[in-house]
Scaffold this active site. Structure first.
Site, PDB file in Angstrom:
ATOM      1  N   SER A 560       0.851  -1.187   0.000  1.00  0.00           N
ATOM      2  CA  SER A 560       0.000   0.000   0.000  1.00  0.00           C
ATOM      3  C   SER A 560       0.892   1.245   0.000  1.00  0.00           C
ATOM      4  CB  SER A 560      -0.962  -0.033   1.190  1.00  0.00           C
ATOM      5  OG  SER A 560      -2.004   0.887   1.032  1.00  0.00           O
ATOM      6  N   ASP A 645      -8.604  -5.196  -6.014  1.00  0.00           N
ATOM      7  CA  ASP A 645      -8.217  -4.046  -5.197  1.00  0.00           C
ATOM      8  C   ASP A 645      -8.762  -2.782  -5.851  1.00  0.00           C
ATOM      9  OD1 ASP A 645      -7.022  -2.079  -3.701  1.00  0.00           O
ATOM     10  OD2 ASP A 645      -5.004  -2.934  -3.798  1.00  0.00           O
ATOM     11  N   HIS A 677      -7.041  -5.747  -1.657  1.00  0.00           N
ATOM     12  CA  HIS A 677      -5.850  -5.053  -1.165  1.00  0.00           C
ATOM     13  C   HIS A 677      -4.996  -5.979  -0.299  1.00  0.00           C
ATOM     14  CE1 HIS A 677      -3.811  -1.221  -0.894  1.00  0.00           C
ATOM     15  NE2 HIS A 677      -3.834  -1.215   0.414  1.00  0.00           N
TER      16      HIS A 677
END
Length: 701
Positions: A560, A645, A677
């Site tokens: 991320s 995601d 994610h």
């Protein structure tokens, strides 16, 4: 292979099931016992953790103390790598950890256990009939009865204090589909979109969660009512809010719920949720936090019903604002910030029985501890200490019952003495595995940053560490960007797993990480690619200077915002690193601004849209986009991403991989078509770990 998994067994109902054995009969058994996913019993060679061992841990989840405080219900989730799925089961034990007993033995994942009927019954969620419904049973596991039969899945529930009603969460349709508009196109798959928030996290937004209340009549639910009937709003907040965002008043007459009553672009740009009271007798709805502009969530009434507590953020649009602990006097409406003199977050909390004390958990200086908060004086006192994280808490007979984890231990349930802070592991779900493993030392090291501040950096050493040897090292870059880097246990970013593979792990609490005050937390907003990157260099340079670290075998990894960090470092590291691995990272900030779904995040953290040339903060952000530094890439890089995601689209990873390939940089990509994610499926998790270490071993060993 080190740490080879020699065999795997399953424990069911207290008896060992081998490949040809049969466990004791269970009232919940509805299938061949050999198929049931239960407790793993691995034999581990050399005491070294492997991905297979990591996935053999039982994952202790929600728990609840009985009304008389003598017993405890809790949930454990087990994983089957061959079946590529998990299974949650329910357990009961005395509050001191004795007389443990497994209540359910199925592969249908019972969850969300609660005591009802003054502790004489247990309610839970089960999906034996195909959808998630409320069931009840006796504390011995017998007398299974299905209480609800609603369309769709029940996602969470709470019985009213007088147990005449039940509050539950169920999703309701919120948009018209193409087939709704055109009756002759029932097989059309196209989605017609007129506004923002058409996707969220990992799904297309076609339904929203709503709170329902029903009467409990015998063994069934009647008079079911949607408290937001006809409204297109979420209550609780998707995608992660649950039953903790709803509460009953002690007299069972009011339901407090959390909702952000906005849709479309307004929803996408705002974090302004509120706490609402729904009066069951009159049907009146009242906004109790009107004028409070940030997230207001997780309401809880005091035991005597005179006060309401909740968590509150001050600023609209800032999802990582300080999470304050507020209370309201319900007679006068007076609101009080109990944490105004405490410069860290309230992560979770419970009321004390005296109505004048609240116990909360907060991450401070790299660990999460239990604190007491005195309402009259606002005095906040740390009750525990140690190298671990407390997660959820409940009142016990003589103190607190709490779940706890660390970088060296998965979640277990503890009994905590509030006078001494001493704790006792009462579940010991994973003791039989942990006793076979050699964990590396986790060192707390404070490193000076380029601007003269002290930064906590976790350094995790390989098992059997030998200071006379030289080891490769991995810089771990935290995501968020404003999420805690404390004593967490992860089934993907597991520090002990990295150390077990012969790496020294360097995990700095760089600028933007909570637990070190508001100034440290907020510095990162509008400064992507700035001071926090210098903090990374400070950490890895300090540890690389040690004689037991090979400065020519350094790698960097993260997910991320941590993945963004890896991409940025790839173009700005001045030869420090010899390999990179980025998962779900932002590569092109301009594309990310238009691809993501929660626009409040992009607006706050990036400063605004890239086309606003008069916005100096935004222009600084986009000037630091990793894709602008690709011409300086010179180091092998691996990229992974999930195609579900919708926070950071897989196109970001594909762009980065394509750039590396076009630049003739050694590169590899791992794409998961069925992951978001995170990586949730067991075999995908194993694949991720194997490819992660195959990549770094290739370039650093």
């Amino acid at each position: 292979m080190k740490g080879k998994l020699l065999f795997m067994s399953i424990i069911i109902g207290g008896s060992l099931l081998s490949c040809n054995g049969t466990p004791e009969e269970s009232n919940r058994a509805r299938m061949d016992k050999n198929e049931i996913i239960g407790q793993a019993n691995p034999v581990i060679e050399n005491g070294i953790m492997t991905p297979e061992v990591l996935h053999s841990f039982g994952r202790v989840g929600s728990f609840e103390v009985s009304p008389d405080k003598t017993s405890l219900l809790y949930q454990v989730t087990y994983v089957s790598i061959p079946q590529n799925k998990s299974n949650s089961e329910l357990f009961i034990m005395k509050s001191d950890g004795s007389e443990k007993r497994r209540l359910t033995v199925t592969n249908i994942s019972e969850s969300n256990p609660h005591w009802i009927n003054k502790g004489k019954k247990i309610a839970f969620l089960g999906s034996e009939t195909g959808s998630s419904q409320i069931w009840s049973m006796n504390p011995d596991g017998g007398g299974m009865t299905k209480l609800s039969d609603v369309d769709g899945d029940i996602e969470g529930f709470k019985f009213s204090p007088d147990e005449t009603k039940v509050l539950f969460i169920k999703s309701v349709k919120s948009v018209d589909t193409a087939s709704d508009r055109y009756s002759d196109l029932q097989k059309a798959s196209g989605r017609v979109v007129d506004d923002l928030m058409y996707k969220h996290w990992d799904h297309w937004v076609e339904s929203v969660p709503h709170p329902f209340v029903a009467d409990v009549s015998g063994n069934k639910l009647t008079n079911i009512k949607d408290l937001l009937e006809g409204e297109p709003y979420e209550a609780p907040l998707a995608p992660f809010g649950g039953i903790e965002q709803l509460a009953w008043s002690p007299d069972s007459k009011i339901v407090a719920y959390t909702s952000k009553k906005k849709t479309g672009r307004e929803y996408a740009e705002s974090t302004n949720s509120d706490i609402y009271f729904y009066n069951l007798e009159s049907g009146e709805v009242k906004n109790m936090t009107e004028g409070m502009m940030g997230y207001d969530i997780n309401p809880t009434f005091s035991p005597d019903g005179t006060m309401l507590a909740w968590q509150s953020m001050e600023r609209d649009g800032y999802e990582a604002d300080k999470n304050r602990l507020f209370v309201m006097n319900l007679a006068t409406g007076e609101k009080t910030d109990l944490t105004e003199n405490f410069d860290n977050n309230c992560d979770t909390y419970i009321w004390g029985e005296d109505n004048s004390t609240i116990y909360m958990v907060s991450s401070v200086n790299g660990t999460s501890q239990i604190y007491s908060v005195t309402l009259a004086t606002k005095e906040i006192k740390a009750l525990t200490e140690g190298k671990h994280n407390y997660l959820s808490i409940a009142l016990g007979a003589d103190g607190i019952i709490a779940s706890r984890q660390s970088m060296s231990q998965p979640t277990e349930i503890y009994s905590v003495n509030l006078n001494t802070g001493e704790s006792t592991n009462i579940t010991e779900e994973n003791k039989h595995i942990l006793d076979q493993l050699q964990m590396g030392e986790v060192e707390e090291r404070w490193i000076e940053t380029t601007d003269g501040k002290q930064m906590l950096t976790w350094v995790v050493y390989p098992p059997n560490f030998d200071p006379a040897k030289k080891y490769p090292a991995l810089l771990y870059c935290q995501g968020g960007p404003q999420s805690s880097l404390d004593q967490f246990w992860s089934y993907r970013w597991n520090m002990q797993m990295m150390a077990a593979n012969g790496y020294i792990v360097v995990a700095p609490n760089r600028r933007g990480v909570p637990g070190f005050g508001s100034e440290w937390l907020e510095q990162i907003s509008g400064d992507y690619g700035g001071q926090n990157m210098k903090d990374y260099f400070s950490a890895i340079d300090a540890v690389a200077a040690e004689p037991f670290v090979d400065e020519n075998r350094l790698g960097a990894t993260g997910a991320s915002y941590g993945g963004f960090s890896v991409y940025w470092l790839a173009g700005n590291h001045d030869g420090r690193f010899k390999a990179f691995f980025s998962h779900a990272g932002i590569f092109n900030l301009e594309a990310q601004y238009l691809e993501t779904e929660e626009m409040f995040f992009a607006n706050w953290d990036m400063g605004g849209p890239y086309w606003d040339k008069s916005n100096a903060v935004a222009q600084k952000t986009y000037a630091n986009s990793p894709h602008l530094f690709v011409e300086k890439w010179d180091t092998p890089i691996m990229i992974s991403h999930g195609e579900l995601d919708y926070r950071i689209l897989a196109s970001q990873g594909m762009m980065a991989f394509n750039a590396a390939q076009m630049r003739d940089i050694p590169s590899r990509m791992l794409i998961f078509p069925d992951e978001n994610h995170w990586i949730a499926k067991p075999q995908n998790g194993i694949l991720f770990q194997r490819e992660f270490f195959r990549w770094f071993d290739q370039w650093l060993k």
